[in-house]
Write an enzyme that holds these catalytic residues in place. Sequence first.
Site, PDB file in Angstrom:
ATOM      1  N   ASP A  38       0.857  -1.186   0.000  1.00 41.95           N
ATOM      2  CA  ASP A  38       0.000   0.000   0.000  1.00 41.95           C
ATOM      3  C   ASP A  38       0.896   1.240   0.000  1.00 41.95           C
ATOM      4  O   ASP A  38       1.642   1.478   0.951  1.00 41.95           O
ATOM      5  CB  ASP A  38      -0.891  -0.037   1.251  1.00 41.95           C
ATOM      6  CG  ASP A  38      -1.899   1.096   1.274  1.00 41.95           C
ATOM      7  OD1 ASP A  38      -2.069   1.772   0.231  1.00 41.95           O
ATOM      8  OD2 ASP A  38      -2.502   1.317   2.333  1.00 41.95           O
ATOM      9  N   ASP A 133      -3.005   2.372  -5.945  1.00 45.35           N
ATOM     10  CA  ASP A 133      -1.864   2.396  -5.028  1.00 45.35           C
ATOM     11  C   ASP A 133      -1.815   1.215  -4.077  1.00 45.35           C
ATOM     12  O   ASP A 133      -1.106   1.254  -3.088  1.00 45.35           O
ATOM     13  CB  ASP A 133      -1.864   3.706  -4.231  1.00 45.35           C
ATOM     14  CG  ASP A 133      -2.886   3.685  -3.131  1.00 45.35           C
ATOM     15  OD1 ASP A 133      -3.983   3.150  -3.355  1.00 45.35           O
ATOM     16  OD2 ASP A 133      -2.590   4.199  -2.041  1.00 45.35           O
ATOM     17  N   GLU A 134      -2.537   0.165  -4.386  1.00 41.93           N
ATOM     18  CA  GLU A 134      -2.639  -0.926  -3.419  1.00 41.93           C
ATOM     19  C   GLU A 134      -2.824  -2.244  -4.167  1.00 41.93           C
ATOM     20  O   GLU A 134      -3.591  -2.310  -5.118  1.00 41.93           O
ATOM     21  CB  GLU A 134      -3.872  -0.648  -2.558  1.00 41.93           C
ATOM     22  CG  GLU A 134      -3.974  -1.441  -1.310  1.00 41.93           C
ATOM     23  CD  GLU A 134      -5.283  -1.124  -0.581  1.00 41.93           C
ATOM     24  OE1 GLU A 134      -5.801  -2.021   0.059  1.00 41.93           O
ATOM     25  OE2 GLU A 134      -5.780   0.004  -0.691  1.00 41.93           O
TER      26      GLU A 134
HETATM   27 MG    MG Z   1      -2.276   4.046   0.176  1.00 42.71          MG
END
Ligand code: MG
Length: 389
Positions: A38, A133-134
């Site tokens: 993350d 983003d993960e």
């Molecule tokens: Mg994040």
Amino acid sequence: MLNFVILQKKQVVLHRLKAGKIEEMDSPQVYRKIIHLDMDAFYASVDQRDFPEYRGKAIAVGGSPDGRGVVATASYEARKYGVKSAMSSRMALQLCPQLIFTSPRFDVYRQVSYQIREIFHRYTDLIEPLSLDEAYLDVTVDKLGIGSAIDIAKAIKAAIKDELDLTVSAGVSVNKFVAKIASDMDKPDGLTFIGPSKIVKFMESLPVEKFFGVGKVTAKKMRELGLFTGLDLKKQREDDLVRWFGKTGHFFYRIVRGMDERAVVPNRSTKSVGIEDTFDVDIASLEELNMILLRLCKQLWTRIGKKEISGRTITVKLKYADFVQLTRSLTIDTSFDSEEKIYATAQGLLGKITLANKVRLLGVSLSNFVDEVDFPKEGVQLTLFENHP
Ligand SMILES: [Mg+2]
């Protein structure tokens, strides 16, 4: 623990076959190796990287200095003041008067996201992105034969730092549930490993709010039942859990025992989950629409809970009596993890729409689960950030 091990074993064999490495599987202690990655304050970190004048400063991506709009991501400097995703700009400014607002650059964030994913692909192709983003990675078998999931997580962190000048937090465990919680435990730039021997204790000490599907309402119910931790949940019988919490009760029963067999699925197909309602009689009152919206959000939350997914974009759709249709969306950098958050956001979006005519249909949906992230179309985004310089 033993049934857990056996369930995992099949999958490992499958991966090994796929990777062309067939090995003897006589050890009973075979676990999957899952990494959840993350990025730290993703949009804000990319902006701070690209604009040196923002480094070390409290910045908010999205929102506006005149108090309108909502924060999409806050830098860590801003978080110290309590500024968070999905917070109104007005509230954010009250907490942090020196806050700098930046315009989101989604094309850039998407580009960086592809670069991150290319780094992941050096180690495994079993990548399940949850958003820009993960992602989950299954490195039970890795392409380079490194073997240790911790070493792979370290290598990924180093590559993202060296090549992209950004930081990521990693959680390493034997299933998705624990890996995801682990990645959040030492942010930013963290690396947390929760191995098989620690999972039982870890799950037992976990506050119930950390379990999927536990929003404020369920959390309150749990408190009333005297359930505060995983251990409290573990002491309950499965049929009691189901009686209290519906189907999610089965999930609680299993997960608290470390049983999470969900595979890391590249290209998950769900793109959005939505609920809408066409009215018998057209509606003109915002108050009435808000009440309907509340019901729609409750239904949406139930549906999301069943699918065990989380999304970062809320879209409100509205159709006027003359069939003209409008949508308004908001994307945040954390997921919408409670019914209340979904409703507050949807209500904010509805409030931005001028009720020029009576309304015949109202809908709300959650999206942005997967690889091809569906950011709101440009026009919508412009509306959201219309007052931004
Ligand atoms: Mg994040």
